[in-house]
Design an enzyme around this catalytic site. Structure first.
Site, PDB file in Angstrom:
ATOM      1  CG  ASP A   1     -48.898 -10.528   7.871  1.00  9.92           C
ATOM      2  OD1 ASP A   1     -49.215 -11.152   8.902  1.00  9.92           O
ATOM      3  OD2 ASP A   1     -49.290  -9.361   7.642  1.00  9.92           O
TER       4      ASP A   1
ATOM      5  CD  GLN B   1     -47.657   1.342   9.579  1.00  9.20           C
ATOM      6  OE1 GLN B   1     -48.850   1.031   9.728  1.00  9.20           O
ATOM      7  NE2 GLN B   1     -46.750   0.461   9.187  1.00  9.20           N
TER       8      GLN B   1
ATOM      9  CB  THR C   1     -49.198  -3.028  10.437  1.00  9.11           C
ATOM     10  OG1 THR C   1     -48.948  -2.463   9.143  1.00  9.11           O
ATOM     11  CG2 THR C   1     -50.429  -2.380  11.029  1.00  9.11           C
TER      12      THR C   1
ATOM     13  CB  SER D   1     -47.917  -0.637   0.969  1.00  9.04           C
ATOM     14  OG  SER D   1     -46.898  -1.225   1.757  1.00  9.04           O
ATOM     15  N   GLY D   2     -48.781  -3.083  -0.548  1.00  9.68           N
ATOM     16  CA  GLY D   2     -48.465  -4.415  -1.046  1.00  9.68           C
ATOM     17  C   GLY D   2     -47.302  -4.336  -2.001  1.00  9.68           C
ATOM     18  NE  ARG D   3     -43.905  -4.438   0.541  1.00 11.80           N
ATOM     19  CZ  ARG D   3     -44.895  -4.571   1.416  1.00 11.80           C
ATOM     20  NH1 ARG D   3     -45.307  -5.783   1.750  1.00 11.80           N
ATOM     21  NH2 ARG D   3     -45.499  -3.527   1.913  1.00 11.80           N
TER      22      ARG D   3
ATOM     23  N   GLY E   1     -40.328  -4.475   8.109  1.00 10.49           N
ATOM     24  CA  GLY E   1     -40.033  -3.061   7.920  1.00 10.49           C
ATOM     25  C   GLY E   1     -39.581  -2.350   9.172  1.00 10.49           C
TER      26      GLY E   1
END
Length: 481
Positions: free
Chosen positions: A238, A305, A260, A13-15, A403
């Site tokens: 990241d 995940q 991840t 996902s991205g934000r 996360g």
């Protein structure tokens, strides 16, 4: 009030997150979130690059619609992946994902020319089948015409920044992840490139350090989103950004970016490329301010995940963590094993790994979840012990951002098995590191130390203390290390 916007894109996902300073505190707000997943295209597992381009712009537009007009924008993504540009600056081919099988056997091909011991001595990057060097070798083999047709390449966050500005630059922290850079000089290695048979003509774009201003938005993009802004290159890898958001209390902090991937390591002033580092699987990646992120890649939340997806999302991640806590299963998997990189079924691969290790068959989903969760905690502990021996540093805490820091069961297991206090948070570590580079470049913070000092007062940091007698949750589970 000046605001900043981080576009943080992960493998699932991205934000878009807006930030500002208010009474000495860093305030944030998420303004846009979107899915990201790899798809099969032209025989390869690829990122949906058109969708990513669209979401990047839609998120910037959403910020304006919600009343924000950020002065600066920065983009970070995962590492090693790239796209080619043709002589007109247009994308050439697909954005093939690092989990694609095109790199199978490329490491063996390179070792015929350059033994890995020599390769590691130059680049300081642990062997991973998806490293950029192996991906480019696969391209040369599959698309020899690209030697002429491709005029340039850009790593994923560099490409998305190029879409916004029309300006090209390679950002150092991301480039170092792909095993094509010289660890000492911090520049592309002609020796590695020649051994791998990669064309020199692909490497004309300059390499810059994080915090560099790339440029203003193009008129077309500014018209689409309704405002003008400046794009700053953060630590575009990241993990490079995530490490910036670790509110380390002292030099004894082990850093863990948990998403991840789990990237466990420390910051060093210079790379370590000796045999101890090579044999233990550590890697030397570029960090903010010219530091080196000395770390180990561990499979991380990817395994959970995948299991979550395979069970049809029948349980939340929090429920899965509680199931792991309540299981009595006595064995665990090796979370650093590449067999978990891209299996057809993660559930079946975990069962197979346990079977291969002579462990009892898991009786239920909870047993599998415990084997994975415990495997991560044990791998963290082993890696800290190895890292201490190699660097000579004594580690006094584990500092988790990202996360995965929300997994309270894994956090407590990590404290118990390492015997070290665990400090978990902030959860949006990568986005915060992205914002840090922007704020430092803009003068809102004097340096990274000042930014880190503001984190505990701005975000919740949870503490997990190890049990006084070590790990004793189950009578049949002991001596994990």
């Amino acid at each position: 009030m000046k605001t900043y916007l981080a576009i943080d894109i992960g493998a699932s996902s991205g934000r878009h997150i807006v930030a500002w300073l208010e009474k000495g505190k860093i305030e944030t707000r998420e303004v846009y979130r979107f899915p990201n997943d790899a798809i099969m295209k032209n025989g390869h597992l690829c990122w949906d690059i058109e969708a990513l381009e669209t979401h990047v712009v839609l998120g910037l537009k959403a910020a304006k619609e919600q009343g924000w007009q950020p002065a600066c924008i920065g983009i970070d993504t995962w590492g090693v992946d790239f796209v080619f540009l043709d002589k007109e600056g247009k994308r050439l081919g697909d954005a093939v994902a690092y989990r694609d099988s095109r790199t199978d056997g490329m490491d063996a091909e390179l070792e015929k020319v350059m033994p890995f011991r020599c390769h590691f001595g130059l680049c300081g990057i642990a062997k991973q089948p998806f490293n950029t060097v192996y991906q480019m070798m696969a391209v040369v083999k599959e698309h020899p015409e690209y030697a002429v047709e491709a005029a340039d390449f850009l790593m994923m966050p560099e490409y998305l920044s190029y879409i916004l500005t029309g300006k090209k630059a390679h950002e150092w922290t991301n480039c170092t992840t792909g095993a094509l850079c010289n660890a000492e000089s911090g520049t592309w290695s002609e020796t590695i490139r020649a051994a791998a048979g990669i064309p020199d003509s692909w490497f004309g774009t300059p390499m810059v350090k994080p915090g560099t201003v790339l440029g203003a938005l193009t008129e077309r993009i500014a018209a689409k989103i309704g405002y003008q802004s400046v794009v700053i290159l953060p630590a575009t890898h990241d993990t490079g950004s995530a490490y910036m958001a670790v509110p380390a209390r002292d030099d004894g902090a082990a850093f863990l970016s948990s998403g991840t991937w789990s990237l466990l390591g420390t910051e060093l002033p210079a790379p370590i490329t000796g045999e101890d580092a090579l044999n233990a699987g550590f890697t030397n990646e570029g960090g903010f301010g010219g530091t080196i992120r000395f770390l180990k890649n561990i499979m991380g939340m990817w395994m959970l995940q995948r299991i979550h997806k395979e069970i049809g999302k029948a349980h939340t991640f929090a429920e899965m963590a509680e199931m792991a806590r309540n299981s009595f299963y006595p064995a665990y998997i090796d979370a650093a094993d590449n067999r978990f990189l891209a299996p057809e079924s993660m559930l079946e691969e975990v069962k197979a790994a346990l079977r291969d290790a002579g462990a009892p068959a898991p009786a239920c989903l909870a047993d599998i979840l415990r084997a994975v969760t415990m495997g991560l905690a044990v791998c963290y502990a082993k890696s800290i012990r190895e890292m201490s021996a190699i660097t000579g540093k004594t580690f006094t805490s584990v500092n988790i951002v990202g996360g995965g820091s929300a997994n309270i069961v894994l956090n407590q297991m990590t404290a118990d098995i390492t015997g070290l206090p665990v400090y978990a948070g902030p959860t949006e570590g990568t986005a915060l590191g992205n914002l840090a580079a922007q704020m430092i470049a803009d003068g809102a913070f004097a340096d990274l130390a000042a930014f880190r000092a503001a984190l505990p007062g701005s975000f919740e940091i949870k503490e997990y203390m190890p049990k006084s007698k070590g790990y004793t949750e189950r009578n049949d589970q002991h001596d994990f290390l």
